[in-house]
Design an enzyme around this catalytic site. Sequence first.
Site, PDB file in Angstrom:
ATOM      1  CD  GLU A   1      -0.613   0.757   3.646  1.00 47.50           C
ATOM      2  OE1 GLU A   1      -1.067   1.872   3.357  1.00 47.50           O
ATOM      3  OE2 GLU A   1      -0.541   0.322   4.807  1.00 47.50           O
TER       4      GLU A   1
ATOM      5  CE  LYS B   1      -3.465   2.312  11.301  1.00 49.52           C
ATOM      6  NZ  LYS B   1      -3.448   2.090   9.857  1.00 49.52           N
TER       7      LYS B   1
HETATM    8  N1  PSU Z   1      -0.073   0.901   8.539  1.00 54.81           N
HETATM    9  C1  PSU Z   1       0.868   1.787   8.940  1.00 54.81           C
HETATM   10  N2  PSU Z   1       0.632   3.120   8.678  1.00 54.81           N
HETATM   11  C2  PSU Z   1      -0.481   3.544   7.975  1.00 54.81           C
HETATM   12  C3  PSU Z   1      -1.457   2.607   7.548  1.00 54.81           C
HETATM   13  C4  PSU Z   1      -1.185   1.290   7.864  1.00 54.81           C
HETATM   14  O1  PSU Z   1       1.874   1.393   9.559  1.00 54.81           O
HETATM   15  O2  PSU Z   1      -0.622   4.733   7.718  1.00 54.81           O
HETATM   16  C5  PSU Z   1      -2.669   3.047   6.761  1.00 54.81           C
HETATM   17  C6  PSU Z   1      -3.134   1.889   5.897  1.00 54.81           C
HETATM   18  O3  PSU Z   1      -3.243   2.368   4.581  1.00 54.81           O
HETATM   19  C7  PSU Z   1      -4.468   1.501   6.457  1.00 54.81           C
HETATM   20  C8  PSU Z   1      -4.979   2.850   6.849  1.00 54.81           C
HETATM   21  O4  PSU Z   1      -5.279   0.845   5.521  1.00 54.81           O
HETATM   22  O5  PSU Z   1      -3.841   3.399   7.514  1.00 54.81           O
HETATM   23  C9  PSU Z   1      -6.223   2.765   7.707  1.00 54.81           C
HETATM   24  O6  PSU Z   1      -6.857   3.985   7.701  1.00 54.81           O
HETATM   25  P1  PSU Z   1      -8.343   4.130   8.314  1.00 54.81           P
HETATM   26  O7  PSU Z   1      -8.166   3.903   9.776  1.00 54.81           O
HETATM   27  O8  PSU Z   1      -8.777   5.535   7.970  1.00 54.81           O
HETATM   28  O9  PSU Z   1      -9.174   3.095   7.647  1.00 54.81           O
END
Ligand code: PSU
Length: 301
Positions: free
Chosen positions: A25, A156
């Site tokens: 990603e 996370k």
């Molecule tokens: N993992 C990381 N840093 C990030 C992300 C994942 O170490 O920034 C990103 C990924 O793209 C994940 C997104 O899909 O954060 C999730 O965002 P949200 O909580 O808005 O769905």
Amino acid sequence: MTEPFLISERVRSALAEGRGVVALETSVLAQGLPSPSNLEAMRAMTSAIRETEAEPAWIAIADGQVLVGTDDDLLVRLAAEGSPMKVARRDVPMAVAGGGLGATTVSATLWAAHHAGIEVAATGGIGGVHPGSGDVSADLLELARTPGALICSGPKSIIDPVATMERLEELGVAVMGYRSDHLPFFLVLHTNISLDHVAKDVSEAAAAAKARATLGIQSTLLICNPIPEESAMPADEVTTAVRECEKRAQDEGIVGNRITPFLLSCLAERTNGRSIEANLVLLESNARVAAQIAVELAKGA
Ligand code: PSU
Ligand code: MN
């Protein structure tokens, strides 16, 4: 008319030759990490995958195309430019129609990878259920409806891990620890949530991924690889910082898809950049494990 979906020559030949390919990603580069750490992550992940003799397939959107496999120049642009669009699966059509630059989250990445015939993907930590706010990442539903295997370091550290595990169970997403019988927690080594499934090595992880594919089970196997222990952060330090950042987000009225980038950058500030160092370490480690699994799968494990 330009093709709206383009697989790079390198990725195309790797797939045709039956070599391992790992989808990556780009939201982690554009929204998840500041410059120049994002470029450092990009280079470290790319090298870890190539050293394992697999091919990285960075996924992004540019000039009206979903790109599966990008050149380094585009990644440098994504990492440098002020505000590439954060693209979850729902945003893909508008990002393509708009013609600008888009950085894919896990949900858009899994969708594009599957569309391209790529089985394995890697990220840092997945999104999930945020505590209290009712905010749930699109990552979870995507894991449920798109086939594949995703290597991550658990949810996370800004996510409620218990609620996220419950949701994954409901959605039918299998969670497997990689050399860990507890759920990893991104920057923190692990939570106290024990896991029913553990792979003790690459071949066990690949065997589970292979069985999923052979049976045609339409969800992604989530393989959770803890951050290397020497780089892990203490749970109480991360929790305290996350609580302060959540409060700040609330005070500043941060909502929607801005929450995750806001919390990650606040966390970096509160930990004097140590969360970024830890994030880089786990991203590289996940890229390497994903490449090893992709190579094993390609061999017909
Ligand atoms: N993992 C990381 N840093 C990030 C992300 C994942 O170490 O920034 C990103 C990924 O793209 C994940 C997104 O899909 O954060 C999730 O965002 P949200 O909580 O808005 O769905
Ligand atoms: Mn959200």
